[in-house]
Design an enzyme around this catalytic site. Structure first.
Site, PDB file in Angstrom:
ATOM      1  N   HIS A  55       2.768 -16.275   3.356  1.00  0.00           N
ATOM      2  CA  HIS A  55       1.983 -15.561   2.344  1.00  0.00           C
ATOM      3  C   HIS A  55       0.752 -16.360   1.906  1.00  0.00           C
ATOM      4  CE1 HIS A  55       1.277 -12.551  -0.691  1.00  0.00           C
ATOM      5  NE2 HIS A  55       1.384 -13.421  -1.690  1.00  0.00           N
ATOM      6  N   SER A 112      -2.080 -10.787  -2.527  1.00  0.00           N
ATOM      7  CA  SER A 112      -0.812 -10.660  -3.234  1.00  0.00           C
ATOM      8  C   SER A 112      -0.920  -9.602  -4.340  1.00  0.00           C
ATOM      9  CB  SER A 112      -0.405 -12.035  -3.794  1.00  0.00           C
ATOM     10  OG  SER A 112       0.921 -12.039  -4.241  1.00  0.00           O
ATOM     11  N   ASP A 118       5.150 -12.573   6.428  1.00  0.00           N
ATOM     12  CA  ASP A 118       4.847 -12.561   4.992  1.00  0.00           C
ATOM     13  C   ASP A 118       5.836 -11.651   4.262  1.00  0.00           C
ATOM     14  OD1 ASP A 118       3.788 -12.498   2.447  1.00  0.00           O
ATOM     15  OD2 ASP A 118       1.751 -12.048   3.086  1.00  0.00           O
TER      16      ASP A 118
END
Length: 466
Positions: free
Chosen positions: A435, A278, A342
């Site tokens: 994610h 991330s 994602d």
């Protein structure tokens, strides 16, 4: 104090302190950015497009909203993490309930203990490295990077127990990252894992939603929020060195560069890799960019690879070309992992308005964990009405897979109740559970080693759908 922005001749900065809701609404209907008090943009056009003003409006209002709920969000996250750890510390909910009925003979979670997990860590509770993937395997760096990126969310005690005692690596936490050191391989390997966005940290989410940018000479435009998270100095930009007052921690970039330099000087053969999930992935690829900006060629020559997971876009096309040249010059592999739907790798937008672009080798995986090298992940900006139905169908399959994967792939792939809850939420917002670190750890373990062959190799030409 007036800010010295001479390090950047062109920039667009949003100031939350000076922005009010009425100001943001007024911006939608009057397009003169130069006269908007919460926007600092010396070269912005007077009549900007409505879409650009809309994106600024969304960025400001979301950040304002996050600031408004920062304390209750942190409180809710703290309580939720405590309850998740309470259940896991007592085996499961049934045992926890039985302990309550007996007058409480259970275990209370300790936030400072090695067993206390963050919300992100609760999504994937695995602590062991895959024993089938050893040093020398094409998958080794990626598999180790995914586990390190996941571990970066956890506390010092967890790192001590998991990384030092279990993985048998030396470890040290620094600002925004931690390092592990494997002296048992040749050449010696150092992994720098940058921490991603913590689920209930409003400031971290503001960093993600901030669409400010700086244009750095010779490099291109870079995301303002990510560069500030890495250590951009508010008054001076990116000086090569900054003085550090006593009793103050150095900011991320400078602390990591200093520590990394000391470790590499101890062993002239040692190499290092960078990783993150991330926001951590964004910082991992920005770190070598700043090294290049500072002329730290000796460090770049020791960089053995960059492995990012669910990484957002960090700069414009010119920045991408600059980084491609640096990666080629120093022969640095850069693998950007993207799992299925994602949401995060598809932000900020890649269009004529924001101009953010991905670069590097994209390894894209569908929900069957089948991967291929692609130039750009499918549905690159995520929000497409035509893909809504397929996202719901895929999210339904991922929910079903949660109950079957431990039988089809093995017990090490079993999904816990926290991730199962997030999979349910995915029926409404498919890009959120996609994610999670669990899927990224899975793909690094299940991928064929051939996927890491040179990009031009015909073995890459696999047809998959998601």
């Amino acid at each position: 104090m007036a800010y010295d922005r001479s390090f950047s001749k062109n920039y667009m900065l949003l100031s939350l302190e000076e922005a009010g809701l009425l100001d943001a609404i007024r911006l939608l209907f009057y397009g003169d950015l130069e006269k908007t008090k919460f926007i600092d943009c010396p070269k912005c056009v007077k009549d900007s497009s409505f879409k650009y003003r809309w994106l600024i409006f969304v960025s400001i209002t979301v950040q304002k909203g996050l600031q408004l709920v920062a304390k209750p969000l942190a409180w809710f996250g703290s309580v939720l993490e405590w309850w998740i750890n309470l259940v896991s510390s007592n085996q499961n909910f049934a045992v926890l309930l039985w302990n309550f009925l007996r007058g409480w003979e259970g275990v209370n979670p300790d936030r400072e203990s090695a067993t206390f997990l963050s919300f992100t860590g609760s999504l994937d509770r695995r602590v062991d490295l895959d024993k089938n993937i050893k040093h020398g395997d094409n998958r080794y760096y990626a598999a180790l990077s995914a586990m390190a990126a996941k571990a970066s969310y956890e506390n010092r005690a967890y790192l001590q127990t998991t990384v030092t005692d279990n993985w048998k690596y030396q470890s040290k936490r620094t600002t925004q990252a931690f390092m592990l050191r494997d002296k048992n391989v040749h050449p010696e390997l150092i992994v720098v894992a940058f921490r991603g966005t913590e689920a209930f940290d409003a400031d971290a989410w503001c960093t993600d939603f901030d669409i400010s940018w700086y244009e750095l000479e010779g490099m291109g435009k870079v995301h303002g929020g990510f560069t500030k998270a890495l250590g951009l100095q508010k008054h001076t930009g990116w000086p090569k060195d900054v003085p550090r007052p006593d009793n103050e921690r150095a900011v991320a970039y400078y602390a990591i560069r200093e520590r990394l330099g000391l470790l590499l000087q101890e062993n002239e053969q040692a190499r290092f890799i960078l990783t993150g999930h991330s926001l951590g992935g964004a910082l991992a690829i920005l770190f070598p960019a700043v090294l290049a900006f500072h002329g730290e060629e000796w460090l770049l020559e020791r960089l053995a690879g960059v492995y990012t997971f669910g990484q957002p876009r960090v700069g414009d096309e010119k920045f991408g070309e600059f980084m491609k040249a640096q990666l080629t010059k120093f022969n640095i592999p850069y693998y950007r992992f993207v799992y299925c739907n994602d949401l995060v790798p598809r932000l900020p937008y890649d269009d004529s308005t924001l101009m953010f672009k991905h670069f590097g080798t994209c390894l894209y995986f569908n929900s069957f964990y089948k991967g291929k090298v692609v130039e750009e992940e499918p549905n690159k900006n995520y929000f497409s009405p035509l893909s809504g139905i397929t996202k719901i169908i895929n999210a339904t399959w991922e929910l079903i897979r949660s109950f079957t994967i431990s039988y089809t792939k093995g017990p090490d792939y079993k999904e816990g109740f926290v991730l199962l809850g997030l999979r349910l939420f995915g029926l409404v917002a498919a890009g959120v559970p996609a994610h999670s670190p669990q899927d990224y750890v899975n793909v690094t373990r299940l991928v064929s080693p051939d996927l890491y062959l040179p990009v031009h190799d015909p073995n890459h030409q696999q047809s998959i759908t998601c």
